[in-house]
Write a protein that holds these residues in place. Sequence first.
Motif, short mmCIF file in Angstrom:
data_model
loop_
_atom_site.label_atom_id
_atom_site.label_comp_id
_atom_site.label_asym_id
_atom_site.label_seq_id
_atom_site.Cartn_x
_atom_site.Cartn_y
_atom_site.Cartn_z
N MET A 165 23.75 4.32 8.80
CA MET A 165 23.26 4.21 7.16
C MET A 165 22.01 5.01 7.08
N ARG A 218 17.65 -7.10 7.69
CA ARG A 218 18.81 -6.17 6.76
C ARG A 218 18.18 -6.00 5.49
N ARG A 241 27.95 -17.97 -9.27
CA ARG A 241 26.87 -16.87 -8.96
C ARG A 241 26.50 -16.31 -10.14
N HIS A 279 29.12 -11.17 11.03
CA HIS A 279 27.80 -10.45 10.80
C HIS A 279 27.17 -9.81 9.65
N GLN A 280 28.13 -8.94 9.15
CA GLN A 280 27.98 -8.30 8.06
C GLN A 280 27.78 -9.25 6.72
N LEU A 281 28.51 -10.24 6.70
CA LEU A 281 28.65 -11.27 5.60
C LEU A 281 27.39 -12.27 5.65
N GLY A 282 26.73 -12.59 6.97
CA GLY A 282 25.89 -13.63 7.21
C GLY A 282 26.43 -14.93 7.07
N ASP A 283 25.44 -15.87 7.17
CA ASP A 283 26.00 -17.32 7.27
C ASP A 283 27.12 -17.70 6.13
N SER A 319 28.97 -16.24 1.65
CA SER A 319 27.70 -16.52 2.44
C SER A 319 26.59 -16.70 1.25
N LYS A 363 24.37 -14.84 0.10
CA LYS A 363 24.31 -13.62 -0.93
C LYS A 363 25.65 -13.03 -1.26
N ALA A 364 26.77 -13.27 -0.30
CA ALA A 364 28.17 -12.60 -0.74
C ALA A 364 29.13 -13.32 -0.93
N VAL A 365 30.32 -12.54 -1.34
CA VAL A 365 31.55 -13.27 -1.28
C VAL A 365 32.29 -12.31 -0.82
N GLU A 367 36.78 -11.32 -0.18
CA GLU A 367 37.90 -11.66 -0.09
C GLU A 367 38.97 -11.62 1.11
N GLU A 411 31.50 2.92 10.20
CA GLU A 411 30.78 2.31 8.86
C GLU A 411 29.25 2.23 9.26
N LYS A 412 28.89 2.11 10.58
CA LYS A 412 27.49 2.12 11.06
C LYS A 412 26.93 3.08 10.62
N GLU A 413 27.59 4.38 10.98
CA GLU A 413 26.85 5.71 10.65
C GLU A 413 26.62 5.97 9.38
#
Lengths: 367, 128
Positions: A1, A22, A300, B32-36, B60, B62-64, B66, B126-128
């Motif tokens: 990134m 992050r 949300r 890991h990307q999603l978080g808790d 999580s 912060k995020a949803v 599908e 994706e990481k790059e």
Amino acid sequence: MGQDHALKQTPLNPIHRRTGARMVDFAGWDMPVQYESAVKEHLAVRTAAGLFDVSHMGEIEIRGPDALSLLQELTCNDVAALQIGQVQYSALMHPRGTFVDDTTVYRRGVDHYFLCVNASNQEKDFAWIWEHAQGRVTVENSSDCYAQLAVQGPEALSILQPLSSVPLEDIRRYWFIEGKFVDVACIISRTGYTGEDGFELYFPPEFAEKIWTAVLEAGKPRGLLPSGLAARNTLRLEAKMALYGNDIDETTTVLEADLGWIVKWHKGSFIGRDVLERQKREGVPRKLVGFEMVDRGIARDHHPVYLNDKPAGQVCSGSYAPFLEKSIGLLYLPWEHCTLGNEFSVDVRGKKLKARVVATPFYKRPK
Amino acid sequence: MNLEDLRYTKDHEWILVENQIGTVGITDHAQHQLGDVVFVELPKVGDSFNAGEAFGSVESVKAVSELYCPVSGQVIDVNEKLRETPEMINSEPYGGGWMIKIKLRNLQEQKNLLSASEYTALTQQEKE
């Protein structure tokens, strides 16, 4: 990134990246949204302590014999009630009775005030104040002159005290002292945005790394975690503290936002007063209320809201609340629907889920 | 569980197929990307899905995200424990964090999925 060089960085940016935080774009700033876990960070603040880099916040200083009268005109709280060393939560008023911004006003000297403002509004606020000042006072956007750290949680005092000769315990809530902290001249303020006891420190950016590291080291044995914007948001939401851009803006009046306590009617004229007076007399058409989900699911920000199957706006702030372990939020409802227990539905990605109005704050810290 | 035995979607689900029954979850990279994970919505036993169709969601703070079904078939089991302990999706994405078991309608469909090495290459990209 790839790193976006257009984003502004706080002096702690390299530390955050090294720590593996992050990072997200927040109001044009490259900010840590979480370090290891937003939930753990949230819980650390409720039970021990958290350390936040909030250097993106703006600072505006107003100096001169007319500073008081200018601020009385610009804000709705009573600036004349502030003693030197005292802080007050207030609103920079729009003529519509709404928020140019919400702010904390610090009185640093007889004719010297310091405003902490939202990062996203810093330039607008400065222009607004400068325009209204018409040369009567000195207005300075000193945002680049300050880094800001927040240390929040029940352990904040005991973690910070060994790092300063200032008796921190004697600083009352919403007061501050200008003194040495880790040998750096700081504004040490007993304020915060989490619903916990804690402190906010303002100091020149070149000392950010030194202070960050000292607090982190001192706090680790007591359970302090570096904490990001995700935890900051869920903490402030549990404590029902408004977020500019979500819950309040130039379209919501101070009374609709249920912040009548920052409006001091005895103080005389201020921008937008006539609108607020009329609303006080006639009643507000809508009010910001807290809700929790009745059905399973998380409502949300911006999810559509329905009252008796008719569209009724949207959720202002909505999230899972990590300490309360339920789904909560804030929204504006027509006044006749604001009664505690009143039910409505939220469209959560195509499903209408039931929610109900509840008492706020959702969380109140034990005394 | 040997990650080499799993097949993967571009949307970060994994599936382990044994005797026409596929066990489905999300990958370690995804959690890991999603978080808790604080909330999960799963289908009912008996529901049918086509490959690529959403069968639920994970959320999580912060995020949803599908959840997309890797193959077509009928749900024969759902990990009900995740309702109370969704954090298992973070701690054991390939174990206790499994989500559904599905009876495959067409065994050939697995061939459209990614192998372990192809999936690893995707996440590297994706990481790059």
